[in-house]
Write a protein that holds these residues in place. Structure first.
Motif, PDB file in Angstrom:
ATOM      1  N   SER A  19     -30.592  14.236 -27.513  1.00 56.14           N
ATOM      2  CA  SER A  19     -31.991  13.943 -27.842  1.00 56.14           C
ATOM      3  C   SER A  19     -32.278  14.101 -29.331  1.00 56.14           C
ATOM      4  O   SER A  19     -33.319  13.660 -29.812  1.00 56.14           O
ATOM      5  CB  SER A  19     -32.941  14.823 -27.024  1.00 56.14           C
ATOM      6  N   VAL A  20     -31.352  14.708 -30.068  1.00 53.00           N
ATOM      7  CA  VAL A  20     -31.433  14.777 -31.522  1.00 53.00           C
ATOM      8  C   VAL A  20     -30.593  13.681 -32.160  1.00 53.00           C
ATOM      9  O   VAL A  20     -31.039  12.954 -33.055  1.00 53.00           O
ATOM     10  CB  VAL A  20     -30.968  16.161 -32.022  1.00 53.00           C
ATOM     11  N   ALA A  21     -29.348  13.551 -31.696  1.00 48.60           N
ATOM     12  CA  ALA A  21     -28.411  12.610 -32.319  1.00 48.60           C
ATOM     13  C   ALA A  21     -28.875  11.168 -32.206  1.00 48.60           C
ATOM     14  O   ALA A  21     -28.782  10.395 -33.169  1.00 48.60           O
ATOM     15  CB  ALA A  21     -27.029  12.772 -31.681  1.00 48.60           C
ATOM     16  N   LEU A  22     -29.380  10.784 -31.044  1.00 48.99           N
ATOM     17  CA  LEU A  22     -29.753   9.386 -30.833  1.00 48.99           C
ATOM     18  C   LEU A  22     -30.866   8.926 -31.774  1.00 48.99           C
ATOM     19  O   LEU A  22     -30.716   7.896 -32.458  1.00 48.99           O
ATOM     20  CB  LEU A  22     -30.128   9.170 -29.371  1.00 48.99           C
ATOM     21  N   PRO A  23     -32.005   9.629 -31.881  1.00 49.52           N
ATOM     22  CA  PRO A  23     -33.041   9.156 -32.803  1.00 49.52           C
ATOM     23  C   PRO A  23     -32.636   9.224 -34.267  1.00 49.52           C
ATOM     24  O   PRO A  23     -33.028   8.362 -35.058  1.00 49.52           O
ATOM     25  CB  PRO A  23     -34.238  10.066 -32.501  1.00 49.52           C
ATOM     26  N   ILE A  24     -31.869  10.233 -34.657  1.00 47.99           N
ATOM     27  CA  ILE A  24     -31.466  10.334 -36.056  1.00 47.99           C
ATOM     28  C   ILE A  24     -30.544   9.185 -36.428  1.00 47.99           C
ATOM     29  O   ILE A  24     -30.739   8.503 -37.450  1.00 47.99           O
ATOM     30  CB  ILE A  24     -30.809  11.701 -36.347  1.00 47.99           C
ATOM     31  N   LEU A  25     -29.526   8.926 -35.618  1.00 44.97           N
ATOM     32  CA  LEU A  25     -28.602   7.837 -35.932  1.00 44.97           C
ATOM     33  C   LEU A  25     -29.299   6.484 -35.865  1.00 44.97           C
ATOM     34  O   LEU A  25     -29.028   5.594 -36.678  1.00 44.97           O
ATOM     35  CB  LEU A  25     -27.401   7.884 -34.990  1.00 44.97           C
ATOM     36  N   SER A  26     -30.210   6.327 -34.916  1.00 38.50           N
ATOM     37  CA  SER A  26     -30.952   5.067 -34.818  1.00 38.50           C
ATOM     38  C   SER A  26     -31.823   4.856 -36.049  1.00 38.50           C
ATOM     39  O   SER A  26     -31.912   3.739 -36.579  1.00 38.50           O
ATOM     40  CB  SER A  26     -31.815   5.061 -33.553  1.00 38.50           C
ATOM     41  N   SER A  27     -32.476   5.916 -36.515  1.00 42.68           N
ATOM     42  CA  SER A  27     -33.321   5.794 -37.695  1.00 42.68           C
ATOM     43  C   SER A  27     -32.506   5.453 -38.932  1.00 42.68           C
ATOM     44  O   SER A  27     -33.031   4.864 -39.888  1.00 42.68           O
ATOM     45  CB  SER A  27     -34.105   7.088 -37.928  1.00 42.68           C
ATOM     46  N   MET A  28     -31.228   5.797 -38.919  1.00 43.61           N
ATOM     47  CA  MET A  28     -30.347   5.505 -40.045  1.00 43.61           C
ATOM     48  C   MET A  28     -29.646   4.155 -39.870  1.00 43.61           C
ATOM     49  O   MET A  28     -28.590   3.907 -40.449  1.00 43.61           O
ATOM     50  CB  MET A  28     -29.354   6.655 -40.246  1.00 43.61           C
ATOM     51  N   ILE A 222     -28.843  18.629 -35.647  1.00 46.34           N
ATOM     52  CA  ILE A 222     -29.515  17.867 -36.692  1.00 46.34           C
ATOM     53  C   ILE A 222     -28.571  17.678 -37.879  1.00 46.34           C
ATOM     54  O   ILE A 222     -28.418  16.568 -38.413  1.00 46.34           O
ATOM     55  CB  ILE A 222     -30.812  18.569 -37.130  1.00 46.34           C
ATOM     56  N   PHE A 223     -27.930  18.757 -38.286  1.00 48.45           N
ATOM     57  CA  PHE A 223     -26.993  18.701 -39.412  1.00 48.45           C
ATOM     58  C   PHE A 223     -25.888  17.683 -39.136  1.00 48.45           C
ATOM     59  O   PHE A 223     -25.616  16.795 -39.951  1.00 48.45           O
ATOM     60  CB  PHE A 223     -26.385  20.083 -39.658  1.00 48.45           C
ATOM     61  N   GLY A 224     -25.241  17.807 -37.982  1.00 49.61           N
ATOM     62  CA  GLY A 224     -24.126  16.922 -37.660  1.00 49.61           C
ATOM     63  C   GLY A 224     -24.540  15.466 -37.582  1.00 49.61           C
ATOM     64  O   GLY A 224     -23.809  14.570 -38.030  1.00 49.61           O
ATOM     65  N   SER A 225     -25.711  15.204 -37.023  1.00 46.68           N
ATOM     66  CA  SER A 225     -26.179  13.829 -36.877  1.00 46.68           C
ATOM     67  C   SER A 225     -26.464  13.198 -38.235  1.00 46.68           C
ATOM     68  O   SER A 225     -26.121  12.025 -38.472  1.00 46.68           O
ATOM     69  CB  SER A 225     -27.429  13.797 -35.992  1.00 46.68           C
ATOM     70  N   ILE A 226     -27.085  13.964 -39.135  1.00 47.02           N
ATOM     71  CA  ILE A 226     -27.352  13.450 -40.480  1.00 47.02           C
ATOM     72  C   ILE A 226     -26.047  13.213 -41.222  1.00 47.02           C
ATOM     73  O   ILE A 226     -25.884  12.206 -41.934  1.00 47.02           O
ATOM     74  CB  ILE A 226     -28.263  14.414 -41.253  1.00 47.02           C
ATOM     75  N   LEU A 227     -25.093  14.126 -41.061  1.00 45.50           N
ATOM     76  CA  LEU A 227     -23.794  13.977 -41.711  1.00 45.50           C
ATOM     77  C   LEU A 227     -23.105  12.700 -41.237  1.00 45.50           C
ATOM     78  O   LEU A 227     -22.632  11.893 -42.045  1.00 45.50           O
ATOM     79  CB  LEU A 227     -22.924  15.192 -41.416  1.00 45.50           C
ATOM     80  N   VAL A 228     -23.043  12.498 -39.925  1.00 42.95           N
ATOM     81  CA  VAL A 228     -22.382  11.312 -39.372  1.00 42.95           C
ATOM     82  C   VAL A 228     -23.109  10.041 -39.811  1.00 42.95           C
ATOM     83  O   VAL A 228     -22.481   9.059 -40.229  1.00 42.95           O
ATOM     84  CB  VAL A 228     -22.317  11.394 -37.834  1.00 42.95           C
ATOM     85  N   PHE A 268     -37.987  17.479 -36.349  1.00 48.97           N
ATOM     86  CA  PHE A 268     -37.205  16.577 -37.190  1.00 48.97           C
ATOM     87  C   PHE A 268     -37.764  15.158 -37.196  1.00 48.97           C
ATOM     88  O   PHE A 268     -37.487  14.371 -38.114  1.00 48.97           O
ATOM     89  CB  PHE A 268     -35.746  16.552 -36.717  1.00 48.97           C
ATOM     90  N   GLU A 269     -38.559  14.829 -36.183  1.00 51.03           N
ATOM     91  CA  GLU A 269     -39.079  13.462 -36.062  1.00 51.03           C
ATOM     92  C   GLU A 269     -39.888  13.037 -37.290  1.00 51.03           C
ATOM     93  O   GLU A 269     -39.894  11.857 -37.671  1.00 51.03           O
ATOM     94  CB  GLU A 269     -39.954  13.328 -34.811  1.00 51.03           C
TER      95      GLU A 269
END
Length: 286
Positions: A19-28, A222-228, A268-269
């Motif tokens: 639920s964190v990784a999906l929106p962060i990666l999608s936003s990127m 959050i950290f890992g998702s932004i990094l990826v 984070f949203e």
């Protein structure tokens, strides 16, 4: 658009994992596909008692078999929480079949923190996880996980040159993975951050930012998702680590305005727009 396979648990309430990784990666500006490892009613922090848990280890092969029949493959794979040694062994064999020829595997070996294993994990699990690290392009352990994975003395805070060299050598014994060691920038004097080592270039260093008061559930995801997301948009390991280290204290500070933040999770949203702008900058878009 690149398609990133997220392999993580799904916690129905409590912002973490998928639920964190999906929106962060999608936003990127990255497409996402999800291979869930387990289904929980909430995350497992002490604030939530009597949460439900469903292990999806029997469903995972059915899902990937269907994908391979459809001819699906992925530009990158981002692995987080796995519930069992059986899942590790399955992914060790299955991931090369799902990854494009030039694709990358990013592994957050979720299993421990603050010197102890999370509930349900032990040294046998760490031993199995080390085998998964062998096929990863980037590993993102915290300091506790690094210690358990590679039989190193446990220590929080800044590691000296000798300790980092020992860690790098242990990883290099069976892997060509680059490293991001979270928490390694904590100096006890108001700074925290991460150590990074680019296996290909040899570049390494510690990136620091402001330490905001305590540890909060979901920060690692959050950290890992932004990094990826940063790496898959063309950032260097230094740039990606710096972006993740810099934005986390801002998210935490913003989230602390919610009196029920520990229950509701980090907000984070409100930073997804900034991450979208950053991704477009990396791609050279306006």
């Amino acid at each position: 658009m690149k398609n990133i396979l997220i392999i993580h648990d799904i916690s129905g309430f409590g912002k973490c994992s998928t639920s964190v990784a999906l929106p962060i990666l999608s936003s990127m500006e990255l497409a996402t596909t999800v291979l869930p490892t387990s289904l929980l009613s909430t995350h497992t922090a002490p604030i939530f008692e009597d949460f439900t848990f469903l292990d999806l280890k029997d469903e995972m092969p059915k899902i990937t078999n269907h994908w391979r029949k459809l001819g699906l493959s992925f530009d990158a794979i981002y692995i987080g929480y796995l519930g069992s040694i059986e899942q590790i062994q399955f992914l060790r064999a299955e991931l090369p079949k799902l990854l494009k020829a030039d694709g990358k595997i990013y592994l957050d070996p979720v299993m421990a923190d603050d010197g102890d294993f999370y509930y349900g994990f032990d040294l046998e699990y760490a031993k199995a996880m080390r085998q998964l690290c062998e096929i990863a392009d980037v590993i993102m352990p915290n300091q506790t996980e690094a210690s358990f994975l590679y039989n190193l003395p446990y220590q929080e805070g800044l590691w000296n040159t000798e300790q980092l060299a020992t860690f790098k050598a242990a990883v290099a014994e069976n892997s060509q993975a680059s490293i991001v060691l979270t928490g390694a920038g904590f100096d006890g004097d108001g700074k925290t951050g991460a150590y990074y080592f680019n296996r290909r270039s040899g570049e390494e260093g510690i990136v620091q930012s402001e330490f905001v008061g305590a540890k909060y559930h979901g920060t690692g995801d959050i950290f890992g998702s932004i990094l990826v997301g940063s790496l898959e948009n063309g950032a260097s390991l230094l740039q990606a680590t710096t972006k993740a280290v810099d934005i986390l204290p801002k998210i935490i500070k913003h989230s602390l305005t919610d009196p029920n933040m520990e229950r509701n999770g980090l907000q984070f949203e409100d930073f997804l727009g900034d991450l979208s702008v950053y991704a477009r900058e990396l791609k050279g878009k306006k």
